[in-house]
Design a protein around this motif. Structure first.
Motif, PDB file in Angstrom:
ATOM      1  N   ARG A 156       0.815  -1.208   0.000  1.00 31.24           N
ATOM      2  CA  ARG A 156       0.000   0.000   0.000  1.00 31.24           C
ATOM      3  C   ARG A 156       0.855   1.267   0.000  1.00 31.24           C
ATOM      4  O   ARG A 156       0.484   2.281  -0.603  1.00 31.24           O
ATOM      5  N   HIS A 157       1.997   1.197   0.657  1.00 30.32           N
ATOM      6  CA  HIS A 157       2.796   2.405   0.854  1.00 30.32           C
ATOM      7  C   HIS A 157       4.087   2.458   0.049  1.00 30.32           C
ATOM      8  O   HIS A 157       4.696   3.526  -0.062  1.00 30.32           O
ATOM      9  N   SER A 158       4.533   1.331  -0.478  1.00 30.82           N
ATOM     10  CA  SER A 158       5.811   1.292  -1.183  1.00 30.82           C
ATOM     11  C   SER A 158       5.792   2.175  -2.433  1.00 30.82           C
ATOM     12  O   SER A 158       4.810   2.205  -3.187  1.00 30.82           O
ATOM     13  N   ARG A 159       6.909   2.875  -2.668  1.00 27.80           N
ATOM     14  CA  ARG A 159       7.071   3.669  -3.888  1.00 27.80           C
ATOM     15  C   ARG A 159       7.556   2.806  -5.049  1.00 27.80           C
ATOM     16  O   ARG A 159       7.619   3.283  -6.176  1.00 27.80           O
ATOM     17  N   LYS A 160       7.906   1.584  -4.786  1.00 27.60           N
ATOM     18  CA  LYS A 160       8.345   0.681  -5.853  1.00 27.60           C
ATOM     19  C   LYS A 160       7.186  -0.254  -6.184  1.00 27.60           C
ATOM     20  O   LYS A 160       6.954  -1.251  -5.495  1.00 27.60           O
ATOM     21  N   LYS A 161       6.463   0.049  -7.237  1.00 26.77           N
ATOM     22  CA  LYS A 161       5.260  -0.701  -7.586  1.00 26.77           C
ATOM     23  C   LYS A 161       5.531  -1.885  -8.502  1.00 26.77           C
ATOM     24  O   LYS A 161       4.653  -2.704  -8.726  1.00 26.77           O
ATOM     25  N   ASP A 162       6.764  -1.977  -9.034  1.00 21.21           N
ATOM     26  CA  ASP A 162       7.083  -3.069  -9.941  1.00 21.21           C
ATOM     27  C   ASP A 162       8.021  -4.088  -9.298  1.00 21.21           C
ATOM     28  O   ASP A 162       8.783  -4.785  -9.977  1.00 21.21           O
ATOM     29  N   PHE A 163       7.976  -4.205  -7.979  1.00 20.70           N
ATOM     30  CA  PHE A 163       8.860  -5.123  -7.270  1.00 20.70           C
ATOM     31  C   PHE A 163       8.597  -6.563  -7.695  1.00 20.70           C
ATOM     32  O   PHE A 163       7.451  -7.017  -7.736  1.00 20.70           O
ATOM     33  N   ASP A 164       9.667  -7.275  -8.031  1.00 18.99           N
ATOM     34  CA  ASP A 164       9.581  -8.679  -8.435  1.00 18.99           C
ATOM     35  C   ASP A 164      10.289  -9.534  -7.395  1.00 18.99           C
ATOM     36  O   ASP A 164      11.521  -9.560  -7.340  1.00 18.99           O
ATOM     37  N   PRO A 165       9.547 -10.261  -6.545  1.00 18.43           N
ATOM     38  CA  PRO A 165      10.182 -11.054  -5.486  1.00 18.43           C
ATOM     39  C   PRO A 165      11.038 -12.202  -6.026  1.00 18.43           C
ATOM     40  O   PRO A 165      11.864 -12.751  -5.303  1.00 18.43           O
TER      41      PRO A 165
END
Length: 256
Positions: A156-165
């Motif tokens: 909800r708060h992360s500025r990185k919306k394309d994070f790939d785990p």
């Protein structure tokens, strides 16, 4: 430089770094064991506040800790071991850093993904000893029973919306012909006790959850959500975390 990378120049982010779990001692035993050449000099890429460089410096001839953030280097100098005579700090990007090799070992914590890989490797390879290894070190908590409840707050708060785990920096480097992997190792898990407040604060040492990128109200909302998620697992305000590190080492290469 991306906006997220630039957050590491904020003093609040550098200060929050001290709440990240330390690397297990086994990491440094393994790093020293990978040094086979002389001089026993180490280059630490994107050293941050020295989580690798500071504990390693007393065990080698010299560690050059390179980081572009003055705030990070300042924080590292103030932390335990930050003034060791074997530790040379430098505020610079690796592409323009003053390198004092040859280096028998190169280390990288959570840093390589911020760097231009081809330029970085073209810069460091000429400064390596014949058997020098680049070691990528990752670490953090594992098997956290509250993780599924914390993830929504992060998303909800992360500025990185394309994070790939599933992203692997090592695999990405190999795919581009920049890295010949020699070996990998997992350290034995260790117990690390941390207050709930410090556990929450370590999230703000990341580029995507820095307080400088949030309003005060948003930061408070994030903190409250994480506190609610971990509260059932805390005992007298403390959490028991299991920390493990993964090391991947090999020979860096110049593209083409």
């Amino acid at each position: 430089m991306t906006e997220l990378a630039a957050t590491f120049q904020y003093e609040a982010v550098a200060e929050a770094y001290r709440h990240r779990p330390p690397y297990p001692d086994e990491v440094f035993d393994r790093l020293v064991g990978l040094i086979t050449d002389d001089p026993r000099r180490v280059l630490d890429l994107g050293a941050g506040e020295g989580a690798i460089a500071r504990p390693l410096a007393p065990r080698v001839e010299r560690v050059d800790a390179i980081d572009f953030s003055a705030a990070m280097v300042s924080a590292g100098r103030r932390r335990t071991g930050g003034d060791h005579p074997n530790l040379a700090w430098q505020i610079n990007s690796i592409e323009t850093a003053d390198l004092a090799g040859p280096y028998a070992l190169v280390t990288a914590g959570a840093s390589l993904h911020w760097m231009p890989w081809q330029d970085t490797f073209a810069r460091i390879v000429p400064h390596l000893t014949p058997n020098a290894q680049l070691v990528v070190v990752g670490h953090g908590p594992i098997d956290q029973p509250w993780q599924t409840d914390v993830i929504p707050a992060i998303q909800r708060h992360s500025r990185k919306k394309d994070f790939d785990p599933e992203f692997s920096i090592v695999e990405a480097l190999r795919d581009r012909g920049l890295f010949d992997l020699t070996g990998t190792a997992l350290t034995a898990p260790i117990l690390y006790r941390q207050t709930v407040a410090d556990y929450i604060e370590q999230f703000h040492s990341t580029s995507s959850l820095a307080r400088d990128l949030m309003t005060a109200e948003e930061a408070a909302d994030f903190d409250a959500a994480v506190e609610k998620a971990v509260r059932p697992y805390a005992v007298d305000g403390w959490l028991d975390l299991t920390i493990q590190a993964e090391l991947s080492w090999g020979r860096p290469k110049i593209a083409g």
